[in-house]
Design an enzyme around this catalytic site. Sequence first.
Site, mmCIF file in Angstrom:
data_model
loop_
_atom_site.group_PDB
_atom_site.id
_atom_site.type_symbol
_atom_site.label_atom_id
_atom_site.label_comp_id
_atom_site.label_asym_id
_atom_site.label_seq_id
_atom_site.Cartn_x
_atom_site.Cartn_y
_atom_site.Cartn_z
ATOM 1 N N ASP A 61 21.441 -7.745 21.490
ATOM 2 C CA ASP A 61 20.506 -6.594 21.692
ATOM 3 C C ASP A 61 21.138 -5.468 21.125
ATOM 4 O O ASP A 61 22.296 -5.318 20.696
ATOM 5 C CB ASP A 61 20.497 -6.424 23.196
ATOM 6 N N ASP A 62 20.096 -4.301 20.879
ATOM 7 C CA ASP A 62 20.394 -2.963 20.767
ATOM 8 C C ASP A 62 20.554 -2.606 19.326
ATOM 9 O O ASP A 62 21.116 -1.787 18.882
ATOM 10 C CB ASP A 62 21.674 -2.398 21.615
ATOM 11 N N HIS A 113 12.949 -5.265 21.060
ATOM 12 C CA HIS A 113 13.869 -4.738 22.290
ATOM 13 C C HIS A 113 13.282 -3.280 22.584
ATOM 14 O O HIS A 113 14.095 -2.531 23.328
ATOM 15 C CB HIS A 113 15.365 -4.803 21.836
ATOM 16 N N HIS A 117 14.129 1.955 24.539
ATOM 17 C CA HIS A 117 14.927 1.611 25.701
ATOM 18 C C HIS A 117 15.047 2.587 26.731
ATOM 19 O O HIS A 117 16.067 2.667 27.502
ATOM 20 C CB HIS A 117 16.398 1.295 24.966
ATOM 21 N N HIS A 213 25.500 -7.563 23.069
ATOM 22 C CA HIS A 213 25.078 -6.559 22.324
ATOM 23 C C HIS A 213 25.909 -6.357 20.956
ATOM 24 O O HIS A 213 26.975 -6.859 20.828
ATOM 25 C CB HIS A 213 25.439 -5.286 23.347
#
Length: 255
Positions: A61-62, A113, A117, A213
């Site tokens: 992620d991210d 994603h 966020h 991540h």
Amino acid sequence: MAKTVEKASPLTKDMGKKNVAEKEKEDKKTEEKQEKAYKNEEEEGKGYQRKNKKIVYLTFDDGPTKWTGAFLDVLKEHGIQATFFMQGNNLKKASFQSDVKRAFEEGNYIGAHSMTHDYTEIYKKRKFVSEMVETLKLIHSITGADPQLVRPPYGSIPGLNDEVIKKQVMKEGLKVWDWTIDSQDWKYQSDPEKILNIIETATTEDVEVILMHEKEQTLKLLPKIITFFKERGYEFEVYSDLKHFPINFLSDNRL
């Protein structure tokens, strides 16, 4: 002069009731068809899993970040691909876009994603779908791909408990993936071995989806994580829109 109000005849009333009943019947049939389709999709996914026995999906992620290229180097060195869930605000950065394109060209999957966020923006202001769609469009503009998979920031619970958001997700045709194992890698910058311990202890199923991540500590540990799953007899797979199966905390086969 008073207006004359025409009363509906019994026949008109009966026809109205009949139309309502027929519409309800049609809606029910549509719902049943959709549910059957969702179950078929799930069974196809399960069949795919059984065929390949033990499968692990590495997910990150991210991104994109300054580490994306290095993650791709490790994956390529080990001959495997992964599934990336990237943020729109990072995708906008020109300096990261060559790595995003490279990730796609090397067989990795890139899903959305969100743009920000930001919990308040995404869930409380109900911008989940609009942010995901915007992110997917950015991915398309960079790679030419048309992904439909998204990962909710902080997971689908509690955010997607909101029925309004959930209906918007289904209407847009998005698919949702959470995870089966949370590596908690963001917690252990100074103790990366703890990350490996968490993954090893939590690995119990034939199909695992690992949440990680794009962090430096995760990058350093990635070769050991890959080795662990190889030694356990797992095959590495990358998500495919054509072979979707549900992995969400809501246990909702429609997502």
